[in-house]
Design a protein around this motif. Structure first.
Motif, PDB file in Angstrom:
ATOM      1  N   PHE A  57       0.956  -1.186   0.007  1.00  0.00           N
ATOM      2  CA  PHE A  57       0.087   0.130  -0.179  1.00  0.00           C
ATOM      3  C   PHE A  57       0.904   1.288   0.060  1.00  0.00           C
ATOM      4  N   ARG A  58       0.270   2.318  -0.348  1.00  0.00           N
ATOM      5  CA  ARG A  58       1.115   3.527  -0.104  1.00  0.00           C
ATOM      6  C   ARG A  58       0.219   4.882   0.261  1.00  0.00           C
ATOM      7  N   GLN A  59       0.777   5.730   1.016  1.00  0.00           N
ATOM      8  CA  GLN A  59      -0.111   6.815   1.585  1.00  0.00           C
ATOM      9  C   GLN A  59       0.738   8.048   1.550  1.00  0.00           C
ATOM     10  N   VAL A  60      -0.067   9.023   0.961  1.00  0.00           N
ATOM     11  CA  VAL A  60       0.513  10.465   1.244  1.00  0.00           C
ATOM     12  C   VAL A  60      -0.275  11.337   2.265  1.00  0.00           C
ATOM     13  N   GLU A 103      -5.984   8.802   1.921  1.00  0.00           N
ATOM     14  CA  GLU A 103      -6.295   7.413   2.466  1.00  0.00           C
ATOM     15  C   GLU A 103      -5.406   6.631   1.925  1.00  0.00           C
ATOM     16  N   ARG A 104      -4.886   5.495   2.567  1.00  0.00           N
ATOM     17  CA  ARG A 104      -3.691   4.442   2.266  1.00  0.00           C
ATOM     18  C   ARG A 104      -4.484   3.477   0.992  1.00  0.00           C
ATOM     19  N   GLU A 105      -3.683   3.613  -0.108  1.00  0.00           N
ATOM     20  CA  GLU A 105      -4.260   2.828  -1.222  1.00  0.00           C
ATOM     21  C   GLU A 105      -3.528   1.788  -1.674  1.00  0.00           C
ATOM     22  N   GLY A 106      -4.184   0.810  -1.918  1.00  0.00           N
ATOM     23  CA  GLY A 106      -3.600  -0.535  -2.377  1.00  0.00           C
ATOM     24  C   GLY A 106      -2.722  -0.401  -3.924  1.00  0.00           C
ATOM     25  N   VAL A 107      -1.528  -0.722  -3.804  1.00  0.00           N
ATOM     26  CA  VAL A 107      -0.792  -0.700  -5.036  1.00  0.00           C
ATOM     27  C   VAL A 107      -0.421  -1.958  -5.791  1.00  0.00           C
ATOM     28  N   TYR A 116       3.870   0.801   2.484  1.00  0.00           N
ATOM     29  CA  TYR A 116       3.850  -0.145   3.325  1.00  0.00           C
ATOM     30  C   TYR A 116       3.712  -1.541   2.775  1.00  0.00           C
ATOM     31  N   CYS A 117       4.310  -2.664   3.380  1.00  0.00           N
ATOM     32  CA  CYS A 117       4.201  -3.905   3.237  1.00  0.00           C
ATOM     33  C   CYS A 117       2.999  -4.422   4.158  1.00  0.00           C
ATOM     34  N   ALA A 118       1.947  -5.248   3.580  1.00  0.00           N
ATOM     35  CA  ALA A 118       0.908  -5.818   4.454  1.00  0.00           C
ATOM     36  C   ALA A 118       0.671  -7.212   4.012  1.00  0.00           C
ATOM     37  N   ALA A 119       0.033  -7.799   4.923  1.00  0.00           N
ATOM     38  CA  ALA A 119      -0.486  -9.084   4.944  1.00  0.00           C
ATOM     39  C   ALA A 119      -1.884  -9.480   5.796  1.00  0.00           C
ATOM     40  N   ASP A 120      -2.652 -10.262   5.380  1.00  0.00           N
ATOM     41  CA  ASP A 120      -4.005 -10.476   5.906  1.00  0.00           C
ATOM     42  C   ASP A 120      -4.398 -11.696   5.393  1.00  0.00           C
ATOM     43  N   SER A 121      -5.269 -12.445   6.186  1.00  0.00           N
ATOM     44  CA  SER A 121      -5.834 -13.844   5.897  1.00  0.00           C
ATOM     45  C   SER A 121      -7.264 -13.608   5.160  1.00  0.00           C
ATOM     46  N   GLY A 172      -7.177  -4.506  -2.216  1.00  0.00           N
ATOM     47  CA  GLY A 172      -6.757  -3.234  -2.156  1.00  0.00           C
ATOM     48  C   GLY A 172      -7.230  -2.356  -0.916  1.00  0.00           C
ATOM     49  N   ASN A 173      -7.816  -3.121  -0.123  1.00  0.00           N
ATOM     50  CA  ASN A 173      -8.736  -2.331   1.082  1.00  0.00           C
ATOM     51  C   ASN A 173      -7.765  -2.648   2.161  1.00  0.00           C
ATOM     52  N   TYR A 174      -7.261  -1.459   2.789  1.00  0.00           N
ATOM     53  CA  TYR A 174      -6.462  -1.139   4.215  1.00  0.00           C
ATOM     54  C   TYR A 174      -7.324  -1.764   5.284  1.00  0.00           C
ATOM     55  N   ILE A 175      -8.558  -1.480   5.402  1.00  0.00           N
ATOM     56  CA  ILE A 175      -9.273  -1.637   6.555  1.00  0.00           C
ATOM     57  C   ILE A 175      -9.116  -2.811   7.515  1.00  0.00           C
TER      58      ILE A 175
END
Length: 124
Positions: free
Chosen positions: A37-40, A44-48, A94-99, A106-109
């Motif tokens: 993800f990235r954020q300015v 909002e944080r957006e999926g890349v 940001y690196c991200a992980a979820d199950s 692409g949803n940070y929530i």
């Protein structure tokens, strides 16, 4: 769960390239969706980009054709190769992980785990 640890990033001129890496050293991450993800500031944080446990890959329209996500299971590393960088790519990545599929949509929530973030700055 061991933390996600990012490396790479930095400053580059428009048209240049950078590679981000994320160490995902826990066994559990092999069954997770991993992504970036990235954020300015002020947005909002957006999926890349993301890759799921079956190797299915998704890119945002903003980076499609320029960025490449890959996963090295032997080294437990997630990478993001960024080419033809533009000033609008400037952001904290940001690196991200979820199950639960949040990263892969692409949803940070609903993301379970985040890296500490690494800054990418592209000058014109």
């Amino acid at each position: 769960q061991e933390p996600l640890v990012e490396s790479g990033g930095g400053s580059v001129q428009a048209g240049g390239s950078l590679t981000l890496s994320c160490a995902a050293s826990s066994y559990a991450y092999s069954s997770y969706c991993l992504g970036w993800f990235r954020q300015v500031p002020g947005k909002e944080r957006e999926g890349v980009a993301s890759i799921d446990s079956d190797g299915n890959i998704r890119y945002s329209d903003a980076v499609k054709g320029r960025f490449t996500i890959s996963k090295d299971n032997a080294k437990d590393t997630l990478s993001l190769q960024m080419n033809s960088l533009k000033p609008e790519d400037t952001a904290m990545y940001y690196c991200a992980a979820d199950s639960g599929g949040w990263t892969c949509s692409g949803n940070y929530i609903g993301v379970d785990y985040w890296g500490q973030g690494t800054q990418v700055t592209v000058s014109s």
